[in-house]
Design a protein around this motif. Structure first.
Motif, PDB file in Angstrom:
ATOM      1  N   UNK A 281       0.814  -1.217   0.000  1.00  0.00           N
ATOM      2  CA  UNK A 281       0.000   0.000   0.000  1.00  0.00           C
ATOM      3  C   UNK A 281       0.852   1.273   0.000  1.00  0.00           C
ATOM      4  N   UNK A 282       2.163   1.095  -0.184  1.00  0.00           N
ATOM      5  CA  UNK A 282       3.085   2.219  -0.378  1.00  0.00           C
ATOM      6  C   UNK A 282       3.084   3.203   0.789  1.00  0.00           C
ATOM      7  N   UNK A 283       3.444   2.687   1.963  1.00  0.00           N
ATOM      8  CA  UNK A 283       3.603   3.523   3.152  1.00  0.00           C
ATOM      9  C   UNK A 283       5.084   3.544   3.534  1.00  0.00           C
ATOM     10  N   UNK A 284       5.889   4.409   2.886  1.00  0.00           N
ATOM     11  CA  UNK A 284       7.340   4.395   3.116  1.00  0.00           C
ATOM     12  C   UNK A 284       7.735   4.593   4.580  1.00  0.00           C
ATOM     13  N   UNK A 285       7.073   5.529   5.274  1.00  0.00           N
ATOM     14  CA  UNK A 285       7.412   5.760   6.674  1.00  0.00           C
ATOM     15  C   UNK A 285       7.200   4.527   7.520  1.00  0.00           C
ATOM     16  N   UNK A 286       6.131   3.806   7.241  1.00  0.00           N
ATOM     17  CA  UNK A 286       5.827   2.586   7.985  1.00  0.00           C
ATOM     18  C   UNK A 286       6.815   1.477   7.627  1.00  0.00           C
TER      19      UNK A 286
END
Length: 480
Positions: A281-286
């Protein structure tokens, strides 16, 4: 459909325009006329809390128990909107007090859901044979409804009246599940204080902590963790709270769960870990948070896909960059036998292909080198690829520099026409230059040796001259 006079009666009843209502009655308007959702004039007056209009309609023969398309009658509507005096008038007029809507809502449900304690008190104290724990069509009692909609005062009244705290609805949800899923932290605290079981699971195996995490209600999650909820409880599908936090992309919630001991590597029945979800889902920070939390970068799901496969499939470059820096294994293959590089090449994600090849060749990732001394060489490489290298010679060069067969295949996956080899050669040369610069080698010397190795000494000499800024042929003077 209502006629014009009937519509006017509805409007007059809604706004308590008693004189206008009397005028319409003189014209013999149909008092029981229904609109498109089955509403009659008495519904409007009762729902709006207009005592005069309600009394007038009852005097003129309005049917007290008429229901609309949702099964709501005037008594239920007045309870829903908290009009105690109207409730009392309708009861005195003979309204059926044990009525239900099509959803199974009773007077208690309506008043509890909207938080109308005076109506609740009237129903419990002045009406006979009221079932405190009567369930609606979803199996929910008034206690459930108060919890689900955050009505703390109504909840306290029902508790004081002796309702069943532990009752479950048809989905196996307790009041704790419903309050947590909607983020009602004050109600949740009261339910915890009452002593509801924190680990009770619904039919899908969710605890209240799962419900709070699914709704991304961080304050409720913290409350439940503080009360002792199991942070690593799993649902029937083996989903953890961290899975739900990852699905919602919440870094704060994920951080809190990890700090409380949440396992970062737990896989659901599809083999999906929180890292898979964060990447997909493209959550770089996560993704970075999970990397720092020692998540398994090479975990495979039911399709044998690693997080890097997913990044390659969706062309999430920032996420792929993080995984490459962290040391993701590039050799792993999915069920189709494809590496992450092959997946990126198949999907024609050119820049991602180049990124993975660089990482595979040099085992580290650095930003593209833009030092001044390489700028002229870049121009030389473009001319070399577009003008001088013959078809397939770029491949010979690549193999002489230890590019693998997989690297070459990934580069030439993109087809742009009969002269595609020029673009392929240029990409290969830029990837090669990145590695040479990263290794601190002399790129001009390495290029010369490579061209000699494939039998192009002539090209090696002219390219060295171009790189040094020397003319490749004598210049002629020309007159303008």
């Amino acid at each position: 459909l209502v006629l014009p006079l009937e519509r006017q009666l509805h409007e007059a009843s809604r706004w308590n325009q008693v004189e206008r209502m009397k005028e319409l009655f003189e014209k013999r308007v149909n008092i029981r006329a229904r609109n498109h959702v089955g509403r009659v004039a008495l519904h409007w007056a009762a729902g709006a809390g207009h005592e005069q209009a309600v009394r007038l309609l009852l005097e003129r023969g309005a049917a007290v128990d008429d229901v609309d398309s949702f099964g709501m009658n005037s008594l239920l509507l007045s309870a829903w909107f908290g009009h105690l005096q109207i409730v009392q008038i309708l009861v005195n007029a003979g309204a059926k007090v044990h009525c239900e809507s099509k959803d199974g809502l009773t007077l208690l449900h309506c008043a509890a859901q909207k938080g109308h304690v005076p109506v609740l008190a009237f129903v419990m104290e002045d009406l006979e044979d009221v079932a405190l724990d009567h369930a609606d069509k979803l199996g929910r009692t008034a206690f459930h409804r108060a919890a689900e909609h955050g009505q703390l005062d109504a909840l306290d009244f029902l508790v004081g009246s002796g309702c069943d705290h532990s009752v479950k609805d048809k989905g196996g949800n307790t009041a704790l599940h419903l309050a947590a899923s909607q983020g009602h932290v004050d109600v949740l605290q009261r339910l915890v204080d009452i002593g509801l079981d924190l680990e009770e699971q619904n039919t899908e195996g969710l605890t209240a902590l799962h419900a709070a995490a699914e709704g991304i209600h961080a304050d409720c999650v913290m409350l439940l963790l503080g009360a002792g909820s199991n942070v690593n409880a799993l649902t029937q599908k083996r989903l953890s709270c961290l899975h739900y936090a990852a699905l919602g992309g919440s870094e704060d919630l994920s951080r809190a769960l990890i700090k409380a001991g949440g396992c970062t590597n737990v896989a659901d029945k599809q083999g999906t870990t929180p890292m898979h979800l964060a990447v997909k889902h493209n959550f770089p920070g996560l993704v970075q948070l999970l990397i720092d939390g020692h998540s398994d970068l090479d975990a495979v799901d039911i399709r044998r896909q690693t997080p890097l496969h997913l990044a390659a499939e969706h062309a999430w470059q920032d996420v792929a960059d993080m995984l490459l820096i962290a040391g993701a294994d590039l050799s792993l293959r999915d069920k189709q036998g494809k590496t992450a590089l092959a997946v990126a090449a198949r999907s024609n994600h050119v820049s991602l292909v180049d990124m993975i090849i660089k990482a595979d060749r040099f085992y580290r990732w650095e930003k593209q080198d833009h030092r001044q001394e390489t700028q002229q060489l870049r121009s030389v490489l473009w001319r070399l690829a577009s003008r001088y290298l013959r078809p397939n010679e770029w491949k010979k060069l690549a193999y002489s520099w230890q590019f693998t067969e997989a690297h070459v295949c990934a580069i030439e996956q993109q087809w742009t026409g009969t002269r595609s080899y020029q673009e392929h050669g240029h990409r290969m040369l830029l990837i090669w230059l990145h590695g040479v610069a990263a290794a601190g080698e002399n790129p001009s010397k390495a290029l010369f040796e490579g061209l000699v190795a494939i039998g192009r000494r002539d090209l090696a000499e002219s390219t060295r001259n171009m790189a040094n800024g020397e003319p490749t042929a004598p210049r002629r003077c020309t007159a303008m």
